[in-house]
Design an enzyme around this catalytic site. Structure first.
Site, PDB file in Angstrom:
ATOM      1  CG  ASP A 568      12.523   8.692 -35.734  1.00  0.00           C
ATOM      2  OD1 ASP A 568      13.752   8.492 -35.546  1.00  0.00           O
ATOM      3  OD2 ASP A 568      11.993   9.824 -35.643  1.00  0.00           O
ATOM      4  CG  ASP A 569       8.079   5.979 -35.753  1.00  0.00           C
ATOM      5  OD1 ASP A 569       8.533   6.700 -34.812  1.00  0.00           O
ATOM      6  OD2 ASP A 569       7.403   6.452 -36.679  1.00  0.00           O
ATOM      7  CG  HIS A 616      10.531   8.051 -31.289  1.00  0.00           C
ATOM      8  ND1 HIS A 616      10.693   9.412 -31.394  1.00  0.00           N
ATOM      9  CD2 HIS A 616       9.701   7.716 -32.324  1.00  0.00           C
ATOM     10  CE1 HIS A 616      10.022   9.890 -32.418  1.00  0.00           C
ATOM     11  NE2 HIS A 616       9.385   8.853 -33.015  1.00  0.00           N
ATOM     12  CG  HIS A 620       5.141   7.145 -32.087  1.00  0.00           C
ATOM     13  ND1 HIS A 620       4.377   8.017 -32.825  1.00  0.00           N
ATOM     14  CD2 HIS A 620       6.430   7.400 -32.451  1.00  0.00           C
ATOM     15  CE1 HIS A 620       5.158   8.756 -33.604  1.00  0.00           C
ATOM     16  NE2 HIS A 620       6.434   8.385 -33.377  1.00  0.00           N
ATOM     17  CG  HIS A 726       9.810   7.073 -40.229  1.00  0.00           C
ATOM     18  ND1 HIS A 726      10.014   8.221 -40.986  1.00  0.00           N
ATOM     19  CD2 HIS A 726       9.337   7.501 -39.013  1.00  0.00           C
ATOM     20  CE1 HIS A 726       9.679   9.280 -40.280  1.00  0.00           C
ATOM     21  NE2 HIS A 726       9.250   8.858 -39.068  1.00  0.00           N
TER      22      HIS A 726
HETATM   23 ZN    ZN Z   1       7.970   8.676 -34.809  1.00  0.00          ZN
END
Ligand code: ZN
Length: 765
Positions: A568-569, A616, A620, A726
């Site tokens: 993620d991210d 995503h 964020h 991540h």
């Molecule tokens: Zn995230």
């Protein structure tokens, strides 16, 4: 005057006595009655006395009355009586008999204790008759009464038990007289009673009679045979009593009676004539009431008691005038009978007879009833195959069996198609898809008769295919499932349907022609994902397909250990390092990316190297992403556009920042997550959470050993794992360092490491 003599004149006088003549009416008599003693002045004018010359004197004559003229009107023509016209050339006629030569015939009978009834033959030409009487045969006869327009007369007010003598002569309109009749006499007596005898109970007979005028009492005589000896049995001492109950008799035996009246006179009982002989048999009385109660399949008979009965017999007939058959006997104490030998809708006639020592009494009045039979409960009809219907029903009490009726229209004629003792019937040879109507009733058979009970209401059904049952859904290969089912009777083929949820939309995936095609291999299935299948059979009728209903569903999956590595991210300065490691092990992962400038190389590398790129959010920033539903989609669309512009890929896979179970969104928009969980799939997107966390977000550069341990721990007992990691550059260097060990561990554990696709198993919080 011509004197005539007949043999009758020499006859002795008949005394008419003791002859019962029934009720004598004197209503026709027109003359007034006069006393027995008639004075001289009442005497009618004397008539010329008959003076026989060549015959003996009549043996009867009055003393102070004119001599009775006796002659025979039937005597032949005398020479002294020539034809009236000697000059008449015609042959001589039968000579005319003169009125004064005629003579009637008198009869006298007792008419009661104080009266005599007289009757005589009519004399042609007579307008009146004179009755003369005397208290003794040879006494003085006096004129008593004249009677016109009648030939009988009842003389009343006479002394009891005395004989009276009478003679009669006619008078014509010219005042001429006939000869006097012969003398007739009768005695005043009490008349014979008209008796009757009848059973009064099992040991009594009642003898009754009419009241006899002038009777002081009656004497009853009894015998045990009609011609046997009659003994004086009972004296009744009142003339007004007209019946007697003879008790203590033998049941069933015949007794004979005769009765006569008497009148007491001078201290003596003077008896009249006997009645006719009457007889009776003491018999048990009939039950006064008989009650019938009908039930579902029997008739209960009950009746009132009969004095003296030792038992009862129940008789029954099916025709009121027909033969009554003995159904059964009961003791004197039991006055009910349950008759189960009945069938519905037949009328039965019952009579009850009491018995005493085997001898039957009088039968009761006939009562009738018919039994009813309830209709079967829970009657239903349903397709049993493409050409048959099964009808089923509940038990009917007392039914011998059941009758099934069928019609091809709801209000048509229902025709019997079957009799069965079962509680269901399968009607075969029917047309697929056509509606048939049924009724059923119980029937009962007894003693050669069958009656049908109450019919049910009609129910209907049409023959349909039985939906073939899917027997199994099994893994056929790593990417295919084999679906198998049982052949359906009469099917020409099958349609197979699939859905990804139990109650979702089922889409047709195959048509299989032929009744014997009973399995199908569904290729291209995703591991660990459940698929749901249903089937229909079809049959070709008149060139058209008729379908069965759907089968119930059966599900299956290709079970495989699958691991989804998710980052993620990103992208970040770590992205290429991660991709290199993945390449080294030849496994693919999924990158849930956000909007970052200057990372186009990484975006492109993710796609170019065969991995899944997914959404995503762009910023964020929770405050921005979860400000509203619209803001959420702005964020997702923005990052999607970014990916598309860089890589040419449009992805429908996303992950919520913080996961779908985050609570942070509530600070910005309460209730938003529930809406998003609906709108994401509604818009054709797939959201994925995770079920294994690496823990790399719990701080910066968490120990790689700690990360590996977290993942090993999280994978325990899981077939499908979605591992959260991540991709955020320098703060997550340890994630990159742990990755080779993680991959080796997963492979060692047998996991197939796959990128997420639209078919992937959804791991959602
Ligand atoms: Zn995230």
């Amino acid at each position: 005057m011509i004197k005539r003599l007949t043999a009758l004149m020499l006859c002795t006088i008949m005394l008419m006595t003791s002859v019962f003549v029934g009720n004598v009416s004197a209503s026709e008599i027109t003359a007034t009655d006069i006393p027995a003693a008639v004075s001289e002045s009442d005497k009618p004018t004397d008539t010329p006395a008959a003076t026989p010359t060549d015959t003996p004197k009549p043996t009867v004559s009055g003393t102070d009355t004119p001599k009775p003229t006796v002659s025979d009107s039937d005597s032949p023509v005398s020479p002294d009586n020539p034809p009236q016209n000697p000059d008449d050339p015609t042959p001589p006629q039968e000579p005319e008999i003169k009125f004064d030569e005629l003579k009637t015939v008198l009869t006298a009978k007792t008419a009661g204790y104080n009266s005599i009834h007289l009757s005589w033959e009519a004399v042609e030409g007579a307008v009146k008759y004179e009755i003369w009487s005397s208290g003794s045969l040879k006494g003085t006869y006096v004129y008593t009464v004249g009677v016109s327009d009648a030939t009988e007369y009842t003389r009343t007010g006479r002394a009891f038990n005395k004989t009276f003598y009478y003679k009669v002569r006619g008078v014509n309109s010219d005042g001429e007289y006939t000869q006097f009749s012969e003398i007739a006499s009768a005695k005043t007596q009490v008349l014979a009673p008209n008796a009757k005898a009848a059973s009064y109970s099992y040991n009594k007979i009642k003898v009754s009679w009419n009241k006899v005028a002038g009777a002081s009492g009656y004497m009853i005589y009894r015998a045990t045979s009609a011609n046997g000896k009659y003994t004086q049995y009972k004296r009744i001492t009142k003339g007004s009593t007209t019946s007697y109950v003879n008790s203590s008799l033998t049941h069933g035996k015949t007794y004979y009676y005769k009765v006569r009246a008497y009148r007491t006179s001078g201290g003596k009982r003077i008896y009249g004539a006997y009645s006719e002989i009457v007889s009776a048999k003491p018999r048990l009385s009939k039950p006064s009431t008989v009650t019938l109660k009908r039930s579902s399949y029997y008739i209960n008979v009950s009746w009132s008691s009969v004095s003296g009965a030792t038992g009862y017999k129940v008789y029954r007939a099916t025709d009121p005038e027909g033969d009554y058959i003995l159904l059964g006997t009961t003791s004197s104490k039991k006055r009910t009978f349950k008759n189960t030998s009945v069938v519905p809708n037949v009328v039965y006639y019952y009579k009850i007879v009491a018995t005493r020592s085997g001898v039957e009494g009088l039968p009761s009045t006939v009562k009738s009833a018919s039994a009813v039979m309830a209709k079967p409960s829970s009657f239903s009809a349903a397709s049993a195959s493409g050409s048959s219907i099964k009808v089923s029903w509940g038990t009917v009490s007392g039914a011998t069996g059941y009758v099934v009726y069928k019609s091809e229209t709801a209000d048509g004629e229902f025709v019997e198609i079957a009799r069965t003792t079962a509680k269901s019937y399968t009607d075969n040879g029917l047309t697929l898809g056509k509606t048939y109507y049924y009724k059923v009733a119980g029937y009962r058979t007894s003693k050669g008769l069958t009656g049908v009970g109450t019919l049910t209401a009609a129910v209907s059904a049409a023959p349909k295919f039985t939906a073939p049952a899917i027997s199994s859904v099994k893994k056929n290969s790593s990417s295919s499932l084999k679906i198998a089912w049982k052949a359906s009777g009469g099917a020409d083929g099958y349609y197979l349907y699939r859905s990804t949820s139990k109650s979702g939309t089922y889409s047709q995936i195959a048509k299989l022609e032929g009744n014997d095609k009973v399995s199908y291999v569904d290729e291209g299935r995703t591991s660990n994902k459940y698929y749901y299948y249903k089937i229909k059979a079809y049959r070709i009728v008149d060139g058209e397909e008729v379908l069965s209903s759907f089968s119930s569903y059966k599900s299956g999956r290709i079970t495989k250990k699958v691991a989804y590595l998710t980052f993620d991210d990103g992208p970040s300065s770590n992205t290429i390092k991660i991709l290199d490691i993945l390449d080294k092990y030849d496994v693919k992962a999924t990158f849930f990316v956000i909007g970052k400038s200057g990372r186009d190389k990484e975006y492109k590398a993710i796609v170019d190297r065969g991995h899944t790129i997914a959404l995503h959010s762009y910023s964020h920033n929770y405050a921005k992403v979860y400000a509203s539903e619209k803001a959420f989609w702005n964020e997702m669309n923005k990052v999607s556009d970014k990916i598309y512009s860089v890589t040419g890929v449009r992805t429908k896979i996303l992950r919520f920042p913080g996961g779908s179970s985050n609570t942070v969104y509530k600070k910005y928009c309460r209730g938003l997550m529930a809406k998003l969980k609906k709108s994401v799939p509604a818009k054709g997107y797939y959201y994925h959470d995770w079920n294994v966390s690496s823990g790399d977000a719990s701080g910066n550069n968490i120990s790689k050993y700690k990360i590996i341990a977290n993942i090993k721990n999280g994978c325990k007992n899981k077939t499908t794992v979605n591992i959260l990691m991540h991709d955020t550059g320098s703060a997550k260097r340890t994630t990159v360092e742990a990755l080779p060990a993680i991959i080796e561990y997963l492979l060692a554990q047998g996991y197939d490491i796959q990128p997420i696709t639209e078919d992937s198993v959804l791991i959602q919080h």
